[in-house]
Enzyme design. Structure first.
Site, short mmCIF file in Angstrom:
data_model
loop_
_atom_site.label_atom_id
_atom_site.label_comp_id
_atom_site.label_asym_id
_atom_site.label_seq_id
_atom_site.Cartn_x
_atom_site.Cartn_y
_atom_site.Cartn_z
N LYS A 99 0.80 -1.22 0.00
CA LYS A 99 0.00 0.00 0.00
C LYS A 99 0.84 1.28 0.00
O LYS A 99 0.32 2.38 0.21
CB LYS A 99 -1.01 0.06 1.15
CG LYS A 99 -1.96 -1.10 1.26
CD LYS A 99 -2.46 -1.64 -0.05
CE LYS A 99 -3.38 -0.71 -0.79
NZ LYS A 99 -3.68 -1.28 -2.15
N THR A 102 3.42 0.67 -4.55
CA THR A 102 4.34 -0.23 -5.25
C THR A 102 3.96 -0.41 -6.72
O THR A 102 4.81 -0.43 -7.60
CB THR A 102 4.40 -1.60 -4.55
OG1 THR A 102 3.07 -2.10 -4.39
CG2 THR A 102 5.05 -1.51 -3.19
N ARG A 103 2.65 -0.52 -7.00
CA ARG A 103 2.21 -0.70 -8.39
C ARG A 103 2.50 0.55 -9.21
O ARG A 103 3.01 0.48 -10.33
CB ARG A 103 0.72 -1.07 -8.42
CG ARG A 103 0.08 -1.15 -9.79
CD ARG A 103 0.74 -2.12 -10.75
NE ARG A 103 0.73 -3.50 -10.29
CZ ARG A 103 1.35 -4.51 -10.91
NH1 ARG A 103 2.03 -4.30 -12.02
NH2 ARG A 103 1.32 -5.73 -10.41
N ARG A 182 4.80 5.20 2.78
CA ARG A 182 3.87 6.33 2.97
C ARG A 182 3.80 6.63 4.46
O ARG A 182 4.22 5.80 5.28
CB ARG A 182 2.48 5.95 2.47
CG ARG A 182 2.28 6.24 1.01
CD ARG A 182 1.08 5.48 0.54
NE ARG A 182 -0.14 6.27 0.62
CZ ARG A 182 -1.35 5.74 0.44
NH1 ARG A 182 -1.49 4.46 0.19
NH2 ARG A 182 -2.41 6.49 0.48
N ILE A 311 -11.18 5.13 -1.62
CA ILE A 311 -11.55 6.12 -0.61
C ILE A 311 -11.46 5.43 0.76
O ILE A 311 -12.02 4.35 0.95
CB ILE A 311 -12.97 6.65 -0.89
CG1 ILE A 311 -12.94 7.43 -2.21
CG2 ILE A 311 -13.47 7.52 0.26
CD1 ILE A 311 -14.28 7.79 -2.77
N HIS A 312 -10.73 6.04 1.66
CA HIS A 312 -10.54 5.44 2.99
C HIS A 312 -11.75 5.75 3.89
O HIS A 312 -12.32 6.83 3.78
CB HIS A 312 -9.28 6.00 3.67
CG HIS A 312 -8.01 5.67 2.93
ND1 HIS A 312 -6.78 6.10 3.34
CD2 HIS A 312 -7.80 4.93 1.81
CE1 HIS A 312 -5.85 5.64 2.51
NE2 HIS A 312 -6.44 4.95 1.57
P1 A3P Z 1 -4.87 4.01 -1.65
O1 A3P Z 1 -5.71 3.01 -2.33
O2 A3P Z 1 -4.86 3.92 -0.18
O3 A3P Z 1 -5.13 5.42 -2.11
P2 A3P Z 1 0.09 -0.44 -3.74
O4 A3P Z 1 0.22 -0.44 -5.21
O5 A3P Z 1 1.39 -0.65 -3.04
O6 A3P Z 1 -0.99 -1.35 -3.28
O7 A3P Z 1 -0.33 1.02 -3.31
C1 A3P Z 1 -1.60 1.54 -3.56
C2 A3P Z 1 -1.54 3.03 -3.37
O8 A3P Z 1 -0.84 3.63 -4.46
C3 A3P Z 1 -2.90 3.68 -3.38
O9 A3P Z 1 -3.35 3.71 -2.06
C4 A3P Z 1 -2.62 5.07 -3.99
O10 A3P Z 1 -2.78 6.13 -3.06
C5 A3P Z 1 -1.15 5.00 -4.38
N1 A3P Z 1 -0.83 5.61 -5.68
C6 A3P Z 1 0.31 6.30 -5.93
N2 A3P Z 1 0.31 6.79 -7.15
C7 A3P Z 1 -0.84 6.40 -7.73
C8 A3P Z 1 -1.40 6.59 -9.02
N3 A3P Z 1 -0.75 7.31 -9.94
N4 A3P Z 1 -2.61 6.06 -9.29
C9 A3P Z 1 -3.27 5.35 -8.34
N5 A3P Z 1 -2.78 5.12 -7.10
C10 A3P Z 1 -1.58 5.64 -6.79
#
Ligand code: A3P
Length: 345
Positions: A99, A102-103, A182, A311-312
Site C-alpha cells: 500500500k 508499489t504498483r 507512505r 476512498i478510505h
Molecule cells: P490508496 O488506495 O490507499 O489510495 P500499492 O500499489 O502498493 O498497493 O499502493 C496503492 C496506493 O498507491 C494507493 O493507495 C494510492 O494512493 C497509491 N498511488 C500512488 N500513485 C498512484 C497513481 N498514480 N494512481 C493510483 N494510485 C496511486
C-alpha cells in the site's frame, strides 16, 4: 437458393469485417510498442555498453515482431534467443511496502525504455512452495527483454517476510532494493481499506479500524495488528540490513509519488544508474481519478486500476493521533538509518 447465397455473403462479409478490425487493432498496438522503442538512447554505466540507439530501427521492428510471433506460439524460444531477447533475473526489486504505491512505482519506472517490468507479483522469495521450485523457475517468470535492459519485479510481501533478505542475498548480493513508504498511519488505513473491501465483496462483516488498531483492554496501540506492524518500517529494515548495506536501498516517498511523481522517479533513475528518460510528458494528472496517469506516446496512455486509490473510511481523529504518536520514534529511527527525512507528523 437466393436465401443460401445471401447467408453465404453475410458470413463472408462478417469474416472480412473481423479481419479488418483485427488488423487495425494490431497496427495500433504495433505503432504503440514501436513508439516506445524509438526513444531508446545510449544506456550508460553498469547496464552495458551497447545502446539500443545503435540498433537500426528496422532490426528493432523485426525483433518486436518476432516477440509478437513468439507470444502467439509461431516462433520457437531458440529463434527468440537468437535475436537477443532473454529472460533476465531482476537487477532491482521493489520489496515493499504494501500500500505504499508499489504498483504505481513499477508502472512508472516501466516508462523508461531501459526498464522492463514483471507484470505480476511473483512471490518467489516469500512463498516457500515457489522458492522450492528454484531460481530457473523464477527467471522463467520474467518478461523477455534485451540484454541492455533491466528487469524489475515487485512483491511487497518481501519487505515483511523473515526469510526473504537471506534468499535474495543468495541470488544476488549486489541487487538494488527499492522501498516505497507512505506516512505510516495512512498506510495502515489503506491496508485496512483493502482488507475491508475484500470482506465486503464476500458479503462479510468486518471490524472497524479503531477496534483493530487499538487494544480495547489497554487502550494502547495494538502491535499485534498486522497493518500496524507493517508500518513500523525501521523494524523490518533492520532485518534487511543484516544482509545488505544501506547504500543498496533507495527509499521512495510514496506520498510525494502521488502528488509530484516526476522528481521521485528521477531519483530512482539516478539510483539505478539509468540515463534520465522519464519526463513530464509521460505523466499527466487525471482529475477524474485524482491521480497521475501514464502516457507512453500519443496513442497509449493508462491510469492505474480502480483498486489503486480507494476512498478510505473515516477514522476517529483521536485514534489517528494515538497512532501517529506511536509511530513517531520509529520514524525518527527510519530517517536516521536511511538518511531520508520525510516530515511525517
Ligand atoms: P490508496 O488506495 O490507499 O489510495 P500499492 O500499489 O502498493 O498497493 O499502493 C496503492 C496506493 O498507491 C494507493 O493507495 C494510492 O494512493 C497509491 N498511488 C500512488 N500513485 C498512484 C497513481 N498514480 N494512481 C493510483 N494510485 C496511486
Amino acid at each position: 437458393m437466393l436465401f443460401k447465397q445471401q447467408a453465404w455473403l453475410r458470413q463472408k462479409l462478417l469474416v472480412l469485417g473481423s479481419l479488418a478490425v483485427g488488423s487495425l487493432l494490431y497496427l495500433v498496438a504495433r505503432v504503440g510498442s514501436l513508439d516506445r522503442l524509438q526513444p531508446i538512447c545510449p544506456i550508460e554505466g553498469r547496464f552495458g555498453a551497447r545502446s539500443q540507439a545503435e540498433v537500426p530501427l528496422r532490426a528493432l521492428q523485426f525483433k518486436r515482431g518476432l516477440l509478437h510471433e513468439f507470444r502467439k506460439g509461431n516462433t520457437s524460444k531458440e529463434q527468440v534467443r537468437l535475436h537477443d531477447l532473454v529472460q533476465q533475473l531482476p537487477k532491482a526489486i521493489i520489496i515493499g511496502v504494501r500500500k505504499g504505491g508499489t504498483r504505481a512505482l513499477l508502472e512508472m519506472l516501466n516508462l523508461h525504455p531501459a526498464v522492463v517490468k514483471a507484470s505480476q507479483e511473483i512471490h518467489f522469495f516469500d512463498n516457500d512452495e515457489n522458492y522450492a521450485k528454484g531460481i530457473e523457475w523464477y527467471r522463467k517468470k520474467m518478461p523477455f527483454s534485451y540484454p541492455q535492459q533491466i528487469t524489475i519485479e515487485k512483491s511487497p510481501a518481501y519487505f515483511i517476510t523473515e526469510e526473504v533478505p537471506e534468499r535474495i542475498y543468495k541470488m544476488n548480493s549486489s541487487i538494488k532494493l527499492l522501498i516505497i513508504v507512505r506516512e505510516p498511519t495512512t498506510r495502515a488505513i489503506s491496508d485496512y481499506t483493502q482488507v475491508l473491501e475484500g470482506k465486503e465483496r464476500k458479503n462479510k462483516t468486518y471490524y472497524k479500524f479503531e477496534k483493530l488498531a487499538i487494544d480495547p483492554n489497554t487502550c494502547e496501540v495494538n502491535t499485534k495488528y498486522k497493518a500496524v506492524r507493517t508500518s513500523i518500517y525501521t523494524k523490518h529494515l533492520e532485518r534487511w540490513l543484516k544482509y545488505f548495506p544501506i547504500e543498496q536501498f533507495h527509499i521512495v516517498d510514496g506520498d510525494r509519488l502521488i502528488t509530484e511523481p516526476l522528481p521521485e522517479l528521477q531519483l530512482v533513475e539516478k539510483f539505478l544508474n539509468l540515463p534520465p528518460r522519464i519526463s513530464q510528458y509521460n505523466l499527466y494528472f487525471n482529475a477524474t481519478r485524482g491521480f497521475y496517469c501514464l502516457r507512453f506516446n500519443i496513442i497509449f496512455n493508462k491510469c492505474l486500476a480502480g483498486s489503486k486509490g480507494r476512498i478510505h473510511p473515516e477514522v476517529d481523529p483521536s485514534v489517528i493521533t494515538k497512532l501517529r504518536k506511536f509511530f513517531h520514534p520509529f520514524n525518527q529511527k527510519f530517517y536516521q538509518i536511511t538518511g531520508r527525512t520525510l516530515n511525517w507528523p
